[in-house]
Design a protein around this motif. Structure first.
Motif, mmCIF file in Angstrom:
data_model
loop_
_atom_site.group_PDB
_atom_site.id
_atom_site.type_symbol
_atom_site.label_atom_id
_atom_site.label_comp_id
_atom_site.label_asym_id
_atom_site.label_seq_id
_atom_site.Cartn_x
_atom_site.Cartn_y
_atom_site.Cartn_z
ATOM 1 N N LEU A 97 0.825 -1.206 0.000
ATOM 2 C CA LEU A 97 0.000 0.000 0.000
ATOM 3 C C LEU A 97 0.859 1.256 0.000
ATOM 4 O O LEU A 97 0.458 2.306 -0.494
ATOM 5 C CB LEU A 97 -0.910 0.022 1.236
ATOM 6 C CG LEU A 97 -1.777 -1.210 1.439
ATOM 7 C CD1 LEU A 97 -2.484 -1.147 2.769
ATOM 8 C CD2 LEU A 97 -2.755 -1.352 0.295
ATOM 9 N N TRP A 98 2.034 1.142 0.614
ATOM 10 C CA TRP A 98 2.962 2.254 0.716
ATOM 11 C C TRP A 98 4.367 1.691 0.814
ATOM 12 O O TRP A 98 4.589 0.677 1.467
ATOM 13 C CB TRP A 98 2.645 3.074 1.975
ATOM 14 C CG TRP A 98 3.574 4.235 2.170
ATOM 15 C CD1 TRP A 98 3.390 5.493 1.719
ATOM 16 C CD2 TRP A 98 4.832 4.221 2.850
ATOM 17 N NE1 TRP A 98 4.469 6.271 2.074
ATOM 18 C CE2 TRP A 98 5.362 5.505 2.769
ATOM 19 C CE3 TRP A 98 5.565 3.240 3.494
ATOM 20 C CZ2 TRP A 98 6.591 5.847 3.326
ATOM 21 C CZ3 TRP A 98 6.783 3.582 4.044
ATOM 22 C CH2 TRP A 98 7.283 4.878 3.956
ATOM 23 N N GLY A 99 5.325 2.309 0.151
ATOM 24 C CA GLY A 99 6.718 1.899 0.238
ATOM 25 C C GLY A 99 7.323 1.630 -1.123
ATOM 26 O O GLY A 99 6.633 1.676 -2.142
ATOM 27 N N ASP A 100 8.614 1.314 -1.125
ATOM 28 C CA ASP A 100 9.352 1.112 -2.370
ATOM 29 C C ASP A 100 9.980 -0.273 -2.466
ATOM 30 O O ASP A 100 10.974 -0.448 -3.172
ATOM 31 C CB ASP A 100 10.465 2.162 -2.503
ATOM 32 C CG ASP A 100 9.897 3.564 -2.666
ATOM 33 O OD1 ASP A 100 8.867 3.721 -3.348
ATOM 34 O OD2 ASP A 100 10.482 4.509 -2.107
ATOM 35 N N LEU A 101 9.441 -1.252 -1.764
ATOM 36 C CA LEU A 101 9.997 -2.605 -1.825
ATOM 37 C C LEU A 101 9.588 -3.285 -3.123
ATOM 38 O O LEU A 101 8.530 -2.990 -3.689
ATOM 39 C CB LEU A 101 9.518 -3.432 -0.637
ATOM 40 C CG LEU A 101 9.874 -2.905 0.751
ATOM 41 C CD1 LEU A 101 9.317 -3.829 1.817
ATOM 42 C CD2 LEU A 101 11.381 -2.766 0.908
ATOM 43 N N SER A 102 10.415 -4.200 -3.577
ATOM 44 C CA SER A 102 10.072 -4.964 -4.773
ATOM 45 C C SER A 102 8.943 -5.931 -4.441
ATOM 46 O O SER A 102 8.684 -6.239 -3.267
ATOM 47 C CB SER A 102 11.294 -5.752 -5.265
ATOM 48 O OG SER A 102 11.574 -6.817 -4.362
ATOM 49 N N ASP A 103 8.273 -6.439 -5.466
ATOM 50 C CA ASP A 103 7.196 -7.397 -5.234
ATOM 51 C C ASP A 103 7.723 -8.635 -4.514
ATOM 52 O O ASP A 103 7.052 -9.168 -3.625
ATOM 53 C CB ASP A 103 6.515 -7.793 -6.544
ATOM 54 C CG ASP A 103 5.319 -8.685 -6.277
ATOM 55 O OD1 ASP A 103 4.383 -8.239 -5.582
ATOM 56 O OD2 ASP A 103 5.331 -9.851 -6.742
ATOM 57 N N THR A 104 8.924 -9.074 -4.865
ATOM 58 C CA THR A 104 9.518 -10.246 -4.205
ATOM 59 C C THR A 104 9.693 -9.981 -2.711
ATOM 60 O O THR A 104 9.379 -10.833 -1.881
ATOM 61 C CB THR A 104 10.879 -10.593 -4.841
ATOM 62 O OG1 THR A 104 10.671 -10.867 -6.228
ATOM 63 C CG2 THR A 104 11.524 -11.781 -4.165
ATOM 64 N N GLU A 105 10.168 -8.793 -2.362
ATOM 65 C CA GLU A 105 10.355 -8.439 -0.950
ATOM 66 C C GLU A 105 9.016 -8.342 -0.218
ATOM 67 O O GLU A 105 8.885 -8.784 0.919
ATOM 68 C CB GLU A 105 11.134 -7.132 -0.838
ATOM 69 C CG GLU A 105 12.568 -7.283 -1.311
ATOM 70 C CD GLU A 105 13.276 -5.966 -1.538
ATOM 71 O OE1 GLU A 105 14.519 -5.956 -1.486
ATOM 72 O OE2 GLU A 105 12.606 -4.927 -1.764
ATOM 73 N N VAL A 106 8.001 -7.797 -0.889
ATOM 74 C CA VAL A 106 6.662 -7.710 -0.300
ATOM 75 C C VAL A 106 6.124 -9.110 -0.021
ATOM 76 O O VAL A 106 5.568 -9.379 1.048
ATOM 77 C CB VAL A 106 5.702 -6.922 -1.224
ATOM 78 C CG1 VAL A 106 4.255 -7.045 -0.748
ATOM 79 C CG2 VAL A 106 6.122 -5.459 -1.302
ATOM 80 N N GLN A 107 6.308 -10.021 -0.978
ATOM 81 C CA GLN A 107 5.824 -11.393 -0.792
ATOM 82 C C GLN A 107 6.579 -12.089 0.350
ATOM 83 O O GLN A 107 5.986 -12.853 1.119
ATOM 84 C CB GLN A 107 5.936 -12.196 -2.089
ATOM 85 C CG GLN A 107 5.141 -11.624 -3.262
ATOM 86 C CD GLN A 107 3.708 -11.248 -2.936
ATOM 87 O OE1 GLN A 107 2.968 -12.022 -2.336
ATOM 88 N NE2 GLN A 107 3.312 -10.039 -3.321
ATOM 89 N N GLU A 108 7.880 -11.813 0.485
ATOM 90 C CA GLU A 108 8.668 -12.380 1.594
ATOM 91 C C GLU A 108 8.174 -11.846 2.939
ATOM 92 O O GLU A 108 8.044 -12.601 3.903
ATOM 93 C CB GLU A 108 10.161 -12.067 1.420
ATOM 94 C CG GLU A 108 10.831 -12.883 0.343
ATOM 95 C CD GLU A 108 10.862 -14.365 0.662
ATOM 96 O OE1 GLU A 108 11.140 -14.744 1.811
ATOM 97 O OE2 GLU A 108 10.595 -15.158 -0.256
ATOM 98 N N LEU A 109 7.903 -10.547 3.013
ATOM 99 C CA LEU A 109 7.343 -9.964 4.234
ATOM 100 C C LEU A 109 6.013 -10.634 4.565
ATOM 101 O O LEU A 109 5.763 -11.023 5.700
ATOM 102 C CB LEU A 109 7.110 -8.465 4.051
ATOM 103 C CG LEU A 109 8.221 -7.500 4.365
ATOM 104 C CD1 LEU A 109 7.808 -6.084 3.976
ATOM 105 C CD2 LEU A 109 8.596 -7.549 5.829
#
Length: 81
Positions: free
Chosen positions: A61-73
């Motif tokens: 929703l907010w931030g500059d992480l890659s999709d891969t990093e978002v999925q890891e989170l």
């Protein structure tokens, strides 16, 4: 009315972000219509806000992480629950 933190306590997860293993502090929250999302901090700096969009898909929703990093989170948050 009960406080949100009573029902959704904050927690820490370990994930790989930008190629480095990091401890991320997660604060669950809700939108005004009751949709849960997660505010993610590295130290005192907010790095992202994410929510579960489907069965196994997380959206930033907010931030500059890659999709891969978002999925890891998201995976680490799911495993913590």
């Amino acid at each position: 009315m009960a406080e949100l933190s009573t029902h959704n306590p904050e927690f820490d997860i370990d994930v790989s972000i930008q190629g480095t293993s990091k401890t991320i502090h997660v604060k669950p929250d809700e939108t005004s219509d009751g949709v849960e999302y997660y505010i993610c901090f590295e130290g005192d700096e907010q790095i992202s806000q994410i929510r579960l969009e489907g069965k196994d898909t997380w959206a930033q929703l907010w931030g500059d992480l890659s999709d891969t990093e978002v999925q890891e989170l998201g995976k680490a948050i799911t495993n913590h629950k």
